[in-house]
Design a protein around this motif. Sequence first.
Motif, PDB file in Angstrom:
ATOM      1  N   GLY A   1       0.827  -1.203   0.000  1.00 35.22           N
ATOM      2  CA  GLY A   1       0.000   0.000   0.000  1.00 35.22           C
ATOM      3  C   GLY A   1       0.860   1.251   0.000  1.00 35.22           C
ATOM      4  N   TRP A   2       0.255   2.344   0.388  1.00 33.86           N
ATOM      5  CA  TRP A   2       0.935   3.639   0.408  1.00 33.86           C
ATOM      6  C   TRP A   2       1.132   4.088   1.850  1.00 33.86           C
ATOM      7  N   THR A   3       2.288   4.654   2.133  1.00 34.99           N
ATOM      8  CA  THR A   3       2.551   5.142   3.482  1.00 34.99           C
ATOM      9  C   THR A   3       2.980   6.604   3.469  1.00 34.99           C
ATOM     10  N   LYS A   4       2.501   7.336   4.472  1.00 36.63           N
ATOM     11  CA  LYS A   4       2.936   8.716   4.715  1.00 36.63           C
ATOM     12  C   LYS A   4       3.475   8.835   6.138  1.00 36.63           C
ATOM     13  N   ILE A   5       3.920   7.723   6.686  1.00 35.89           N
ATOM     14  CA  ILE A   5       4.365   7.726   8.072  1.00 35.89           C
ATOM     15  C   ILE A   5       5.486   8.751   8.281  1.00 35.89           C
ATOM     16  N   PHE A   6       5.381   9.511   9.352  1.00 34.20           N
ATOM     17  CA  PHE A   6       6.349  10.538   9.709  1.00 34.20           C
ATOM     18  C   PHE A   6       6.858  10.201  11.107  1.00 34.20           C
ATOM     19  N   ILE A   7       8.142   9.856  11.179  1.00 36.49           N
ATOM     20  CA  ILE A   7       8.739   9.421  12.442  1.00 36.49           C
ATOM     21  C   ILE A   7       9.644  10.522  12.970  1.00 36.49           C
ATOM     22  N   TYR A   8       9.339  11.012  14.149  1.00 36.20           N
ATOM     23  CA  TYR A   8      10.158  12.045  14.789  1.00 36.20           C
ATOM     24  C   TYR A   8      10.168  11.787  16.294  1.00 36.20           C
ATOM     25  N   PRO A   9      11.028  12.473  17.055  1.00 38.60           N
ATOM     26  CA  PRO A   9      11.180  12.150  18.477  1.00 38.60           C
ATOM     27  C   PRO A   9       9.846  12.105  19.220  1.00 38.60           C
ATOM     28  N   GLY A  10       9.728  11.051  20.019  1.00 39.90           N
ATOM     29  CA  GLY A  10       8.485  10.761  20.714  1.00 39.90           C
ATOM     30  C   GLY A  10       7.823   9.519  20.146  1.00 39.90           C
ATOM     31  N   TYR A  11       8.217   9.145  18.929  1.00 43.53           N
ATOM     32  CA  TYR A  11       7.674   7.947  18.293  1.00 43.53           C
ATOM     33  C   TYR A  11       8.181   6.695  19.010  1.00 43.53           C
ATOM     34  N   GLN A  12       7.290   5.728  19.219  1.00 41.62           N
ATOM     35  CA  GLN A  12       7.659   4.453  19.834  1.00 41.62           C
ATOM     36  C   GLN A  12       7.819   3.389  18.749  1.00 41.62           C
ATOM     37  N   PHE A  13       9.059   2.954  18.541  1.00 41.90           N
ATOM     38  CA  PHE A  13       9.325   1.967  17.496  1.00 41.90           C
ATOM     39  C   PHE A  13       8.751   0.602  17.877  1.00 41.90           C
ATOM     40  N   LYS A  14       8.111  -0.040  16.912  1.00 38.37           N
ATOM     41  CA  LYS A  14       7.510  -1.356  17.128  1.00 38.37           C
ATOM     42  C   LYS A  14       8.289  -2.463  16.443  1.00 38.37           C
ATOM     43  N   ALA A  15       8.926  -2.135  15.301  1.00 40.62           N
ATOM     44  CA  ALA A  15       9.454  -3.180  14.427  1.00 40.62           C
ATOM     45  C   ALA A  15      10.969  -3.314  14.449  1.00 40.62           C
TER      46      ALA A  15
END
Length: 345
Positions: free
Chosen positions: A275-289
């Motif tokens: 699919g399509w992603t617009k995920i924006f990762i910046y400080p405060g994000y909790q990594f899952k993978a």
Amino acid sequence: MDVKDFDYELPEELIAQDPLLKRDQSRLLVLDPETGAMEHRHFYDIRDYLRAGDCLVINNTRVIPARLLGAKEETGAKVEVLLLINHGGDNWETLVKPGRKCREGARISFGEGLLVGQVTKVLEDGNRMIHFSYQGIWEEVLDRLGQMPLPPYIHHQLADKNRYQTVYAKHDGSAAAPTAGLHFTPELLEEIRKSGVEIAEVTLHVGLGTFRPVKADRVEDHDMHSEYYVVGQEAADTINRARANGGRIIAVGTTSTRTLESVAEADGTIPVKSGWTKIFIYPGYQFKAIDGLITNFHLPQSTLLMLVSALAGRDHILKAYREAVEEKYRFFSFGDAMFIKPREK
């Protein structure tokens, strides 16, 4: 969060203009995200930081020579077209320069008519839909006429287009390379496999939006570009098996990271998905993978610098960048690499 919090000083001479002759000879800054401690190595030393049972996740997208130089049939005016997204058949969403000269219906000739594009629609963001006509096979025509769409900070074309491809590139679709992967050689990958590290392949087609500057003052107000990804059954099984057996998931590049974090379930399980992603990762994000990350050195105030800051902490990252400048590391797409080590579980 202020975008200016992700700024740093970079002398222009440290922006790498060409890749090294030997891919794995680039330097490697190893960063401990817990303590901020750093080591200075070479990229071929990455095998010292991987262990049996880990899973290395690579992005097998292939860059297409998406930059086309042509002329309007009516006036002969020069036009540059960048292929962005294929909308089926010979219909492409494109970025056209200068756009104001290419209204709906305009015809653009490339290679003295070997390829002709007609603007079929002007989109809201100024991009153009173009339908292409040609004789023969599209890939062969594009390879003959197109140039690699190098980042704006690289000031000349490459003599060898393959130097802007990873050695494991398979699936056409990117307008920019997943540059963290440029450091690998087939020999180094084979050594890593033989050491008991699994290698999983995902696909994310990198768009030109990866070079788009953050224009908002606040990080949270930035609107990310959209990119297409594929996580197949084999990759999902490999990653999930490694995690279940206690292995660490090491992403090669921010594109692999964004792919995995886009699809991961709350417990880190990776499903089969596209699919399509617009995920924006910046400080405060909790990594899952992901647990660790191999990456390059990124532009000041960029979304990629924000992503690595989310993983290792902004202060640690900016300190590492200052040290990289002092040590005269090479920066950006053809530059040196950083390894953000996994935190101890």
